[in-house]
Design an enzyme around this catalytic site. Structure first.
Site, PDB file in Angstrom:
ATOM      1  N   GLY A  40       0.827  -1.200   0.000  1.00  0.00           N
ATOM      2  CA  GLY A  40       0.000   0.000   0.000  1.00  0.00           C
ATOM      3  C   GLY A  40       0.859   1.245   0.000  1.00  0.00           C
ATOM      4  O   GLY A  40       2.088   1.172   0.120  1.00  0.00           O
TER       5      GLY A  40
ATOM      6  N   HIS B 264       5.170   3.240  15.965  1.00  0.00           N
ATOM      7  CA  HIS B 264       4.833   1.865  15.605  1.00  0.00           C
ATOM      8  C   HIS B 264       5.017   0.940  16.807  1.00  0.00           C
ATOM      9  O   HIS B 264       4.195   0.095  17.096  1.00  0.00           O
ATOM     10  CB  HIS B 264       5.713   1.384  14.437  1.00  0.00           C
TER      11      HIS B 264
ATOM     12  N   ALA C 164       2.001   5.189   1.424  1.00  0.00           N
ATOM     13  CA  ALA C 164       2.359   5.727   2.735  1.00  0.00           C
ATOM     14  C   ALA C 164       1.083   5.972   3.525  1.00  0.00           C
ATOM     15  O   ALA C 164       0.100   6.467   2.996  1.00  0.00           O
ATOM     16  CB  ALA C 164       3.121   7.040   2.564  1.00  0.00           C
TER      17      ALA C 164
ATOM     18  N   ASP D 131       8.403  -5.713   8.616  1.00  0.00           N
ATOM     19  CA  ASP D 131       7.956  -4.342   8.369  1.00  0.00           C
ATOM     20  C   ASP D 131       9.176  -3.431   8.223  1.00  0.00           C
ATOM     21  O   ASP D 131       9.770  -3.033   9.218  1.00  0.00           O
ATOM     22  CB  ASP D 131       7.060  -3.898   9.532  1.00  0.00           C
TER      23      ASP D 131
ATOM     24  N   ALA E 122      11.951  -5.710  12.293  1.00  0.00           N
ATOM     25  CA  ALA E 122      11.975  -4.303  11.891  1.00  0.00           C
ATOM     26  C   ALA E 122      13.170  -4.047  10.986  1.00  0.00           C
ATOM     27  O   ALA E 122      14.296  -4.408  11.327  1.00  0.00           O
ATOM     28  CB  ALA E 122      12.056  -3.419  13.132  1.00  0.00           C
ATOM     29  N   THR E 123      12.923  -3.432   9.847  1.00  0.00           N
ATOM     30  CA  THR E 123      14.027  -3.129   8.920  1.00  0.00           C
ATOM     31  C   THR E 123      14.413  -1.655   8.970  1.00  0.00           C
ATOM     32  O   THR E 123      15.373  -1.244   8.318  1.00  0.00           O
ATOM     33  CB  THR E 123      13.622  -3.486   7.480  1.00  0.00           C
TER      34      THR E 123
ATOM     35  N   SER F  40      -1.236   4.116   4.598  1.00  0.00           N
ATOM     36  CA  SER F  40      -2.447   3.463   4.114  1.00  0.00           C
ATOM     37  C   SER F  40      -2.925   2.414   5.108  1.00  0.00           C
ATOM     38  O   SER F  40      -3.890   1.701   4.850  1.00  0.00           O
ATOM     39  CB  SER F  40      -2.182   2.804   2.755  1.00  0.00           C
TER      40      SER F  40
ATOM     41  N   ARG G 280       2.340   1.324  19.459  1.00  0.00           N
ATOM     42  CA  ARG G 280       1.046   0.784  19.044  1.00  0.00           C
ATOM     43  C   ARG G 280       1.012  -0.734  19.196  1.00  0.00           C
ATOM     44  O   ARG G 280       0.002  -1.324  19.524  1.00  0.00           O
ATOM     45  CB  ARG G 280       0.759   1.160  17.589  1.00  0.00           C
ATOM     46  N   ARG G 281       2.167  -1.383  18.938  1.00  0.00           N
ATOM     47  CA  ARG G 281       2.181  -2.846  18.994  1.00  0.00           C
ATOM     48  C   ARG G 281       1.919  -3.385  20.395  1.00  0.00           C
ATOM     49  O   ARG G 281       1.221  -4.358  20.576  1.00  0.00           O
ATOM     50  CB  ARG G 281       3.529  -3.376  18.493  1.00  0.00           C
TER      51      ARG G 281
END
Lengths: 170, 170, 170
Positions: B11, B52, B13, B85, B36-37, B15, B55-56
């Site tokens: 998707g 992020h 940005a 991600d 995580a990258t 989204s 939120r997790r």
């Protein structure tokens, strides 16, 4: 039973969002309200606004609401077909005015979550290109994406416009 | 029968890709692995990573793999829900390190073609804007598009995120 | 009954548009016509053209039509599978030549509305990024979006390519 539903129409530039929203609204009995968020900063914008206006033709009442979209929606009578065109320009106007975008979006989402008629809201997908060079554009892209998510979440119907054709997402 | 499937979530940005992937993963029993990258090059990135992460919440083991995503995937136990991600940042990191992108993508696609649990992989659509001015951005856009095609081809499920809503492509 | 249909394949950069169009065309009996609109302005473009050509392989007749796409389509025999790749470059060439884009698009849409065989037409979605900085790019984006709408309206089938996979829009 009165139709109190929110239809959210999202798509890229020149994907036929406004024209499709007008088709959906004018399939319902007039009068139709057109809430315009565009501001004519320059000639390019003035021309675009004039084009949209001439295409719409008779039967539309136009309300200009570059910033106070919430106020414009609250003043509307019940059961009236309404087209809001578009959220992206409304957000741009608030960003240029240095307003609190999160608070503004929350207020707007709150009003849109209780539509008082068949409401059609148009917005741009702006996040599918390369990451923009400048920080302001990135900030705008983030805010626009978040707003689109908020509105899609509360909408009854979500349509993605592709080359003038609607793709049903919800 | 163990669930060994690859779900690819693509998707623009903002989204809602990551949030949707998390919803899918956490519908399965924990523990969940989050690969995580992202690398925190600057404050903007650090803030996004922190958002992020907050939120997790609980139940997630975070593994940082800005470059060695293949190694991280190979070390995972069987039958574990995994969220990668995202591929776009992993590709960016390899490009900035001047690595052979084609070889890296081939190795990654090879590992992803044999998922050992319910694996969820997030990536960005970056090719739907105007052709970028600079050659590096065009090269990146091409590599990202090719990688997305490779992964979509081997995925069991492919979802396009539109304003936070998933559109099933495969 | 001869197959006289127009299939319109739209998507972002490196979304697999050309490859999918080739797959659809070569599922039909040869000979296949490939109408190329690309012009090799620089090495990057030359390489891209060579890549596409080598992937196509045997059985294809290539016709170069950077500007006179209408003429090339009119010269084709009936009942031949044809791939036009792509409208976006054709439009770029006309814009760089300072031609009347509206008139050119009208002529093209007119010919495409009467396909004389199974015709496959490829185009780019360019409107889903941030509004471009420069006026020329905005003008191009508008013209490309309008052309895509015109062609989608007359096409029998419209496919949106997402990471190499077709999503049926019409």
């Amino acid at each position: 039973m009165p139709d109190r539903s929110l239809t959210f129409i999202i798509g890229g530039a020149r994907s036929g969002k406004s024209a499709h929203a007008e088709t959906l609204a004018t399939a319902l009995p007039p009068p139709w309200a057109y809430i315009a968020t565009a501001e004519a900063y320059d000639d390019e914008m003035r021309e675009r606004i004039a084009q949209h206006r001439s295409r719409r033709g008779e039967g539309w009442a136009t309300i200009d609401a570059p910033l106070d979209l919430v106020g414009a929606l609250e003043l509307l009578p019940d059961n009236q077909p309404v087209l809001v065109d578009c959220l992206t320009l409304w957000l741009t106007n608030h960003m240029l005015s240095d307003h609190d975008l999160e608070a503004e979006c929350r207020r707007l989402a709150d009003v849109l979550s209780r539509p008082r008629g068949p409401w059609f809201v148009v917005s741009n997908e702006v996040g599918q290109g390369i990451v923009p060079d400048n920080a302001l554009a990135r900030r705008f892209r983030d805010a626009a994406g978040r707003l689109n998510q908020q509105v899609a979440a509360i909408a009854d119907t979500v349509l993605l416009m592709v080359a003038g054709l609607p793709l049903k997402v919800k």
